[in-house]
Design a protein around this motif. Structure first.
Motif, PDB file in Angstrom:
ATOM      1  N   GLY A  55      36.613 -85.966 -57.966  1.00 49.52           N
ATOM      2  CA  GLY A  55      37.853 -86.408 -58.587  1.00 49.52           C
ATOM      3  C   GLY A  55      39.080 -85.776 -57.941  1.00 49.52           C
ATOM      4  O   GLY A  55      40.204 -86.066 -58.313  1.00 49.52           O
ATOM      5  N   TYR A  56      38.867 -84.910 -56.958  1.00 50.47           N
ATOM      6  CA  TYR A  56      39.957 -84.303 -56.195  1.00 50.47           C
ATOM      7  C   TYR A  56      39.953 -84.967 -54.817  1.00 50.47           C
ATOM      8  O   TYR A  56      39.061 -84.704 -54.005  1.00 50.47           O
ATOM      9  CB  TYR A  56      39.763 -82.792 -56.078  1.00 50.47           C
ATOM     10  CG  TYR A  56      39.964 -82.095 -57.393  1.00 50.47           C
ATOM     11  CD1 TYR A  56      41.202 -81.568 -57.738  1.00 50.47           C
ATOM     12  CD2 TYR A  56      38.917 -81.978 -58.307  1.00 50.47           C
ATOM     13  CE1 TYR A  56      41.396 -80.938 -58.957  1.00 50.47           C
ATOM     14  CE2 TYR A  56      39.101 -81.349 -59.534  1.00 50.47           C
ATOM     15  CZ  TYR A  56      40.342 -80.837 -59.844  1.00 50.47           C
ATOM     16  OH  TYR A  56      40.526 -80.225 -61.057  1.00 50.47           O
ATOM     17  N   PRO A  57      40.926 -85.834 -54.547  1.00 50.24           N
ATOM     18  CA  PRO A  57      40.893 -86.665 -53.335  1.00 50.24           C
ATOM     19  C   PRO A  57      40.708 -85.901 -52.026  1.00 50.24           C
ATOM     20  O   PRO A  57      39.965 -86.351 -51.144  1.00 50.24           O
ATOM     21  CB  PRO A  57      42.240 -87.389 -53.355  1.00 50.24           C
ATOM     22  CG  PRO A  57      42.617 -87.427 -54.794  1.00 50.24           C
ATOM     23  CD  PRO A  57      42.079 -86.152 -55.393  1.00 50.24           C
ATOM     24  N   PHE A  58      41.355 -84.763 -51.869  1.00 51.26           N
ATOM     25  CA  PHE A  58      41.249 -84.030 -50.610  1.00 51.26           C
ATOM     26  C   PHE A  58      39.836 -83.492 -50.414  1.00 51.26           C
ATOM     27  O   PHE A  58      39.270 -83.593 -49.320  1.00 51.26           O
ATOM     28  CB  PHE A  58      42.285 -82.896 -50.600  1.00 51.26           C
ATOM     29  CG  PHE A  58      42.618 -82.390 -49.238  1.00 51.26           C
ATOM     30  CD1 PHE A  58      43.248 -83.212 -48.313  1.00 51.26           C
ATOM     31  CD2 PHE A  58      42.315 -81.098 -48.874  1.00 51.26           C
ATOM     32  CE1 PHE A  58      43.566 -82.751 -47.046  1.00 51.26           C
ATOM     33  CE2 PHE A  58      42.628 -80.622 -47.609  1.00 51.26           C
ATOM     34  CZ  PHE A  58      43.256 -81.454 -46.689  1.00 51.26           C
ATOM     35  N   VAL A  59      39.261 -82.940 -51.468  1.00 49.64           N
ATOM     36  CA  VAL A  59      37.878 -82.439 -51.402  1.00 49.64           C
ATOM     37  C   VAL A  59      36.931 -83.606 -51.147  1.00 49.64           C
ATOM     38  O   VAL A  59      36.057 -83.536 -50.277  1.00 49.64           O
ATOM     39  CB  VAL A  59      37.492 -81.713 -52.710  1.00 49.64           C
ATOM     40  CG1 VAL A  59      36.019 -81.333 -52.716  1.00 49.64           C
ATOM     41  CG2 VAL A  59      38.366 -80.497 -52.929  1.00 49.64           C
ATOM     42  N   ASP A  60      37.118 -84.673 -51.891  1.00 52.25           N
ATOM     43  CA  ASP A  60      36.233 -85.832 -51.759  1.00 52.25           C
ATOM     44  C   ASP A  60      36.289 -86.431 -50.356  1.00 52.25           C
ATOM     45  O   ASP A  60      35.254 -86.779 -49.783  1.00 52.25           O
ATOM     46  CB  ASP A  60      36.583 -86.885 -52.805  1.00 52.25           C
ATOM     47  CG  ASP A  60      36.282 -86.417 -54.220  1.00 52.25           C
ATOM     48  OD1 ASP A  60      35.582 -85.390 -54.376  1.00 52.25           O
ATOM     49  OD2 ASP A  60      36.761 -87.060 -55.169  1.00 52.25           O
ATOM     50  N   ALA A  61      37.480 -86.514 -49.775  1.00 54.67           N
ATOM     51  CA  ALA A  61      37.616 -87.064 -48.424  1.00 54.67           C
ATOM     52  C   ALA A  61      36.873 -86.193 -47.406  1.00 54.67           C
ATOM     53  O   ALA A  61      36.173 -86.713 -46.532  1.00 54.67           O
ATOM     54  CB  ALA A  61      39.094 -87.186 -48.052  1.00 54.67           C
ATOM     55  N   GLY A  62      37.018 -84.893 -47.534  1.00 54.21           N
ATOM     56  CA  GLY A  62      36.331 -83.994 -46.612  1.00 54.21           C
ATOM     57  C   GLY A  62      34.824 -84.092 -46.723  1.00 54.21           C
ATOM     58  O   GLY A  62      34.115 -84.151 -45.707  1.00 54.21           O
ATOM     59  N   MET A  63      34.322 -84.107 -47.936  1.00 47.92           N
ATOM     60  CA  MET A  63      32.871 -84.148 -48.128  1.00 47.92           C
ATOM     61  C   MET A  63      32.302 -85.499 -47.693  1.00 47.92           C
ATOM     62  O   MET A  63      31.196 -85.563 -47.146  1.00 47.92           O
ATOM     63  CB  MET A  63      32.528 -83.845 -49.589  1.00 47.92           C
ATOM     64  CG  MET A  63      32.920 -82.436 -50.025  1.00 47.92           C
ATOM     65  SD  MET A  63      32.324 -81.122 -48.936  1.00 47.92           S
ATOM     66  CE  MET A  63      30.563 -81.260 -49.174  1.00 47.92           C
ATOM     67  N   GLN A  78      33.606 -87.368 -45.295  1.00 54.78           N
ATOM     68  CA  GLN A  78      33.649 -87.339 -43.843  1.00 54.78           C
ATOM     69  C   GLN A  78      32.455 -86.565 -43.294  1.00 54.78           C
ATOM     70  O   GLN A  78      31.819 -86.984 -42.324  1.00 54.78           O
ATOM     71  CB  GLN A  78      34.947 -86.711 -43.339  1.00 54.78           C
ATOM     72  CG  GLN A  78      35.015 -86.613 -41.820  1.00 54.78           C
ATOM     73  CD  GLN A  78      36.249 -85.906 -41.316  1.00 54.78           C
ATOM     74  OE1 GLN A  78      36.997 -85.314 -42.071  1.00 54.78           O
ATOM     75  NE2 GLN A  78      36.464 -85.971 -40.011  1.00 54.78           N
ATOM     76  N   LEU A  79      32.134 -85.456 -43.917  1.00 52.78           N
ATOM     77  CA  LEU A  79      30.993 -84.657 -43.483  1.00 52.78           C
ATOM     78  C   LEU A  79      29.702 -85.471 -43.548  1.00 52.78           C
ATOM     79  O   LEU A  79      28.915 -85.485 -42.599  1.00 52.78           O
ATOM     80  CB  LEU A  79      30.872 -83.396 -44.348  1.00 52.78           C
ATOM     81  CG  LEU A  79      29.666 -82.504 -44.072  1.00 52.78           C
ATOM     82  CD1 LEU A  79      29.661 -82.010 -42.634  1.00 52.78           C
ATOM     83  CD2 LEU A  79      29.644 -81.343 -45.055  1.00 52.78           C
ATOM     84  N   ARG A  80      29.496 -86.164 -44.642  1.00 53.35           N
ATOM     85  CA  ARG A  80      28.274 -86.964 -44.790  1.00 53.35           C
ATOM     86  C   ARG A  80      28.226 -88.126 -43.813  1.00 53.35           C
ATOM     87  O   ARG A  80      27.182 -88.456 -43.268  1.00 53.35           O
ATOM     88  CB  ARG A  80      28.138 -87.494 -46.212  1.00 53.35           C
ATOM     89  CG  ARG A  80      27.740 -86.401 -47.194  1.00 53.35           C
ATOM     90  CD  ARG A  80      27.470 -86.916 -48.592  1.00 53.35           C
ATOM     91  NE  ARG A  80      26.338 -87.825 -48.587  1.00 53.35           N
ATOM     92  CZ  ARG A  80      26.328 -89.011 -49.213  1.00 53.35           C
ATOM     93  NH1 ARG A  80      27.372 -89.428 -49.889  1.00 53.35           N
ATOM     94  NH2 ARG A  80      25.265 -89.767 -49.168  1.00 53.35           N
ATOM     95  N   HIS A  94      24.297 -80.664 -42.639  1.00 51.42           N
ATOM     96  CA  HIS A  94      25.090 -81.835 -42.271  1.00 51.42           C
ATOM     97  C   HIS A  94      26.042 -81.664 -41.092  1.00 51.42           C
ATOM     98  O   HIS A  94      26.452 -82.659 -40.487  1.00 51.42           O
ATOM     99  CB  HIS A  94      25.866 -82.318 -43.492  1.00 51.42           C
ATOM    100  CG  HIS A  94      24.978 -82.920 -44.524  1.00 51.42           C
ATOM    101  ND1 HIS A  94      24.275 -82.148 -45.440  1.00 51.42           N
ATOM    102  CD2 HIS A  94      24.637 -84.196 -44.775  1.00 51.42           C
ATOM    103  CE1 HIS A  94      23.558 -82.945 -46.206  1.00 51.42           C
ATOM    104  NE2 HIS A  94      23.752 -84.191 -45.821  1.00 51.42           N
ATOM    105  N   LEU A  95      26.437 -80.452 -40.739  1.00 56.03           N
ATOM    106  CA  LEU A  95      27.386 -80.258 -39.644  1.00 56.03           C
ATOM    107  C   LEU A  95      26.698 -80.378 -38.282  1.00 56.03           C
ATOM    108  O   LEU A  95      25.696 -79.713 -38.027  1.00 56.03           O
ATOM    109  CB  LEU A  95      28.048 -78.879 -39.732  1.00 56.03           C
ATOM    110  CG  LEU A  95      29.149 -78.729 -40.760  1.00 56.03           C
ATOM    111  CD1 LEU A  95      29.523 -77.255 -40.918  1.00 56.03           C
ATOM    112  CD2 LEU A  95      30.377 -79.552 -40.379  1.00 56.03           C
TER     113      LEU A  95
END
Length: 132
Positions: free
Chosen positions: A72-80, A82-84, A119-120
């Motif tokens: 629900g936090y857009p910046f965190v969600d975008a990063g995670m 992208q990682l996946r 994942h990295l």
């Protein structure tokens, strides 16, 4: 014509590379010095004052939401996400997502470190665990 006071792009890139190498060396040698303490919940600096969330169904559900990029936090969600999707994440975004997991969700940092390790594409143990 006198040289420009602004460094060229090539020069800046070389400075960043040296900085990254210094950080990598620091983390590598710190990992050697810290040994297995690096993998304890309190970490090598013995940060025991943190109020961790107890392991249980709620903690695992929060971790799953973090890992899937559904906090629900857009910046965190975008990063995670992208990682996946890509197996990469900029360094500062990694730190921000890691801090969210530990400071806001109060989940064991080792869960996040293991997720990043899995994942990295550019994973190295010293940098991954040393940055958490």
């Amino acid at each position: 014509e006198p040289p420009s006071p602004r460094p060229c792009t090539h020069c800046r890139r070389r400075v960043l590379t040296r900085g990254r190498l210094r950080r990598a060396d620091f983390l590598y040698f710190s990992g050697v010095r810290w040994g297995t303490a690096l993998f304890s919940r309190a970490g090598p600096l013995h940060a025991t004052a943190h109020a961790w969330r107890p392991d249980g169904a709620e903690a695992r559900a929060l971790f799953r939401r973090w890992a899937l990029g559904r906090t629900g936090y857009p910046f965190v969600d975008a990063g995670m996400r992208q990682l996946r999707a890509e197996g990469v994440m900029p360094h500062l975004l990694r730190q921000m997502c890691a801090a969210f997991l530990v400071r806001d969700l109060r989940l064991d940092w080792r869960w996040g470190a293991e997720w990043f390790e899995t994942h990295l594409l550019d994973h190295t143990p010293d940098a991954n665990y040393g940055n958490w």
